[in-house]
Design an enzyme around this catalytic site. Structure first.
Site, PDB file in Angstrom:
ATOM      1  N   CYS A  44      -9.022 -14.658  27.733  1.00  0.00           N
ATOM      2  CA  CYS A  44      -9.663 -14.613  26.777  1.00  0.00           C
ATOM      3  C   CYS A  44      -9.350 -15.156  25.417  1.00  0.00           C
ATOM      4  O   CYS A  44     -10.119 -14.874  24.222  1.00  0.00           O
ATOM      5  CB  CYS A  44     -10.144 -12.782  26.793  1.00  0.00           C
ATOM      6  SG  CYS A  44      -8.955 -11.871  26.375  1.00  0.00           S
ATOM      7  N   ASP A  46      -7.045 -13.376  23.643  1.00  0.00           N
ATOM      8  CA  ASP A  46      -6.723 -12.258  22.470  1.00  0.00           C
ATOM      9  C   ASP A  46      -4.977 -12.283  22.854  1.00  0.00           C
ATOM     10  O   ASP A  46      -4.279 -12.622  23.320  1.00  0.00           O
ATOM     11  CB  ASP A  46      -6.983 -10.896  23.325  1.00  0.00           C
ATOM     12  CG  ASP A  46      -8.452 -10.655  23.327  1.00  0.00           C
ATOM     13  OD1 ASP A  46      -9.255 -11.405  22.592  1.00  0.00           O
ATOM     14  OD2 ASP A  46      -8.865  -9.545  24.042  1.00  0.00           O
ATOM     15  N   CYS A  70     -11.038  -9.641  20.373  1.00  0.00           N
ATOM     16  CA  CYS A  70     -12.393  -8.886  20.222  1.00  0.00           C
ATOM     17  C   CYS A  70     -12.321  -7.197  19.618  1.00  0.00           C
ATOM     18  O   CYS A  70     -11.018  -6.798  19.425  1.00  0.00           O
ATOM     19  CB  CYS A  70     -13.014  -8.801  21.632  1.00  0.00           C
ATOM     20  SG  CYS A  70     -12.061  -7.999  22.801  1.00  0.00           S
ATOM     21  N   CYS A 113      -8.358  -5.254  27.817  1.00  0.00           N
ATOM     22  CA  CYS A 113      -7.698  -5.125  26.360  1.00  0.00           C
ATOM     23  C   CYS A 113      -6.683  -4.020  26.273  1.00  0.00           C
ATOM     24  O   CYS A 113      -5.722  -3.931  25.638  1.00  0.00           O
ATOM     25  CB  CYS A 113      -8.877  -4.706  25.426  1.00  0.00           C
ATOM     26  SG  CYS A 113     -10.082  -6.319  25.314  1.00  0.00           S
TER      27      CYS A 113
END
Length: 142
Positions: A44, A46, A70, A113
């Site tokens: 993603c 991150d 995000c 996350c």
């Protein structure tokens, strides 16, 4: 207001930590009592940097983060810094991604996350512990 993150409705806790992140910033990574963890999720994009400052008694007295990602990644980082403060190094190792995900009510698609946050905590603690070991040559001098 509902913050939408890739068409996923996020909880009020995520929105709060995203809009009012706690402990953003950096500590002196060259300091012996500072541990730095840098982790990323290639899938993603991150990237999370989490740092801890530990006092002479082994208690985490400060924590900072910088996250490129995000809203859920920023919220996970922010919460992680709040949770590690005041804990010993060993206590901080018990923080699990599932606890972060539960506290933030992360949907399944955003669980990575909270995993990043747990990995960042562990990486910062490992870096701190490594700095506490005597350097080669110092042990022989004593």
């Amino acid at each position: 207001m509902v913050l939408t993150d890739m068409s996923v409705d996020l909880s009020t806790q995520v929105v709060d930590h995203y809009e009012n992140p706690r402990n953003v910033g950096s500590l002196d990574k060259t300091s012996k009592n500072v541990g730095t963890g840098l982790v990323g999720a290639p899938a993603c994009g991150d990237v999370m940097k989490l740092q801890i400052q530990v006092d002479e008694k082994g208690k985490i007295v400060d924590a900072r983060f910088k996250t490129f990602g995000c809203g859920s990644a920023i919220a996970s980082s922010s919460l992680a810094t709040e949770w590690v403060k005041g804990k010993t190094v060993e206590e901080a190792l018990t923080i699990k991604n599932t606890d972060i995900a539960k506290e933030l009510c992360l949907p399944p698609v955003k669980l990575h996350c909270s995993m990043l946050a747990e990995d960042a905590i562990k990486a910062a603690l490992a870096d701190y512990k490594l700095k506490q070991e005597p350097k080669k040559g110092e042990a022989e001098k004593k």
